[in-house]
Design an enzyme around this catalytic site. Structure first.
Site, short mmCIF file in Angstrom:
data_model
loop_
_atom_site.label_atom_id
_atom_site.label_comp_id
_atom_site.label_asym_id
_atom_site.label_seq_id
_atom_site.Cartn_x
_atom_site.Cartn_y
_atom_site.Cartn_z
N HIS A 150 0.86 -1.19 0.00
CA HIS A 150 0.00 0.00 0.00
C HIS A 150 0.89 1.25 0.00
CE1 HIS A 150 -2.80 3.06 1.48
NE2 HIS A 150 -3.78 2.24 1.13
N TYR A 193 -15.13 4.87 7.04
CA TYR A 193 -15.67 3.52 6.83
C TYR A 193 -17.13 3.37 7.25
CZ TYR A 193 -11.03 2.05 5.47
OH TYR A 193 -9.85 1.92 4.79
N HIS A 225 -7.83 0.13 -4.25
CA HIS A 225 -8.75 0.93 -3.45
C HIS A 225 -9.26 2.03 -4.36
CE1 HIS A 225 -6.45 0.03 0.58
NE2 HIS A 225 -7.09 -1.02 0.11
N ASP A 236 -12.97 2.59 -1.31
CA ASP A 236 -12.12 2.99 -0.19
C ASP A 236 -12.70 4.27 0.39
OD1 ASP A 236 -9.98 3.02 1.52
OD2 ASP A 236 -8.65 4.06 0.13
N HIS A 237 -13.12 4.21 1.60
CA HIS A 237 -13.73 5.34 2.30
C HIS A 237 -15.03 5.77 1.59
CE1 HIS A 237 -9.37 6.56 3.56
NE2 HIS A 237 -9.67 5.32 3.85
N CYS A 249 -3.89 2.20 -4.66
CA CYS A 249 -4.80 3.02 -3.87
C CYS A 249 -4.92 4.34 -4.63
CB CYS A 249 -4.28 3.23 -2.45
SG CYS A 249 -5.44 4.21 -1.49
#
Ligand code: DNO
Length: 403
Positions: free
Chosen positions: A239, A376, A304, A359-360, A277
């Site tokens: 990541h 999240y 992500h 992601d988020h 990501c």
């Protein structure tokens, strides 16, 4: 593409049954209660797997396929004597996961701090809330709250002035929250939570560690892990450092295309892969996301999907925007990921699908008054997943027409 969803375990306010309703097929999770550096025992992995995979008759099944993350002990990043035991334990956890059929492993190599934001409730014009990184507030923390040794050398006079003003305008509660966000970390972080004194000590222990030294430690770690990963057919997915640049005097080494080139050139093993990501790489203007997805396609085991909007005046500041409405061309990124899957199919590879997760997401609607893990909450991520799913379906249908 395999749609996945991150789950923090039984205490996550978003339950496995909630995840089932999103239409995702895969779960991304970790054994958060095991202290960093210890082996994840097979029984504990199986127990967690059972929580995810136990399915009532007639209900859609979910699979735990991606680990995010097995944390890397600081002693490995610091190259401290005796760190080999932590490398062996990391490998043992990977072996135990493979034994349970879990073979995609996200991890990171950020020293001391994991992902970092300054604001966890940044109000958007829509009324929903998003996460934000404000460079000036971060500098205010570094210079006037942490009072890090030598921090003054890292900022221009103008930046110091701006940071002082930001610090003076900040109410006490905001200073406390900012400190907590940075030194205790955010959900899913793979580093320790510190007191401010321990945090200073930890930062100081890296004072001699240059980017080159840290990179050589990452390479040394991976050169022990990768042969075993290859034998197990496990895939590692590093990541990026979030935000992707040096912070608090710490070197950060997975930020750009050239960082990735160095990594894959040093260790070409097919198990040596990355997490694309999108939001993290997109937090610096010199990263071209569709290009990253294209040029590192074969290395991408996990992605992500999330977007950011950079502050036009201060490009180190950003907020997390809607998945399709950010500075990043998400449609092009997804097109590149689909092209990569197509290449894998044509080459006759076994694993052709890339795991993606929203992601988020924004904290919105019913979630605004709930206690959520920042980034999240359920509804915002569900919106993100629905949007990217639409793009995936539409692009896939176009590709089918062309064939
Ligand atoms: C934040 C996440 C990070 C990430 C780790 C990966 O939302 O992207 O917590 O899981 O840094 O090791």
């Amino acid at each position: 593409m395999r749609e996945s969803w991150r789950w923090f375990g039984p205490k996550d306010p978003v339950t496995i049954d909630d995840i089932r309703q999103t239409g995702a097929t895969d779960v991304v999770s970790a054994l958060h209660s095991i202290p960093t550096g210890e082996v994840w025992p097979i029984d504990a992995i199986k127990e967690h797997q059972e929580l995810i995979q136990a399915t009532e008759p007639g209900a859609a099944s979910l699979l735990w396929t991606v680990v995010e993350s097995i944390p890397v002990h600081e002693d490995i990043k610091l190259g401290r004597p005796g760190h080999q035991v932590y490398v062996d334990n990391w490998i043992a956890s990977m072996e135990n996961l493979a034994e349970c059929g879990i073979k995609t492993i996200c991890y990171n190599f950020m020293p001391v701090i994991d992902w970092t934001r300054t604001d966890l409730k940044f109000k958007l014009p829509s009324g929903a809330y998003s996460l934000r990184f404000d460079q000036q507030k971060f500098a205010a923390f570094d210079l006037f709250i942490l009072q890090r040794a030598n921090a003054l050398h890292d900022y221009s006079e103008e930046e110091i002035l701006g940071a002082r003003q930001a610090y003076e305008l900040m109410p006490k509660t905001e200073r406390q929250q900012l400190t907590k966000n940075i030194i205790a970390g955010l959900p899913g972080k793979m580093t320790n939570a510190y007191t401010i004194e321990d945090f200073r000590t930890m930062l100081a222990s890296y004072s001699e560690t240059t980017a080159e030294v840290l990179r050589s430690r990452l390479i040394s770690f991976l050169s022990k892990v990768l042969p075993r990963a290859e034998a197990l057919d496990s895939k590692l997915a590093i990541h990026p450092d979030d935000p992707p640049r040096d912070m608090l005097g710490l070197p950060r080494i997975i930020c750009t295309a050239s960082d990735l080139e160095l990594l894959f050139k040093a260790l070409p093993s097919p198990s040596n892969g990355m997490t694309l990501c999108v939001g993290t790489y997109g937090s610096r203007p010199d990263n071209d996301l569709p290009e990253l997805a294209r040029s590192f396609g074969s290395r991408i085991h996990f992605s992500h999907l999330r977007g950011v909007c950079l502050d036009p005046e201060e490009q180190r500041s950003f907020y997390e925007a809607s998945h399709l409405d950010s500075d990043i061309d998400m449609v092009e990124v997804i097109r590149e990921l689909l092209n990569e899957e197509q290449r894998r199919r044509q080459s006759g590879a076994d694993d052709t699908e890339i795991f993606i997760r929203p992601d988020h997401g924004h904290q919105m609607m019913d979630d605004i008054d709930k206690t959520v893990n920042p980034g999240y909450s359920a509804i915002g991520r569900l919106k993100g997943l629905a949007e990217v799913r639409g793009v995936i379906r539409a692009l896939s249908a176009q590709n089918m027409e062309r064939l």
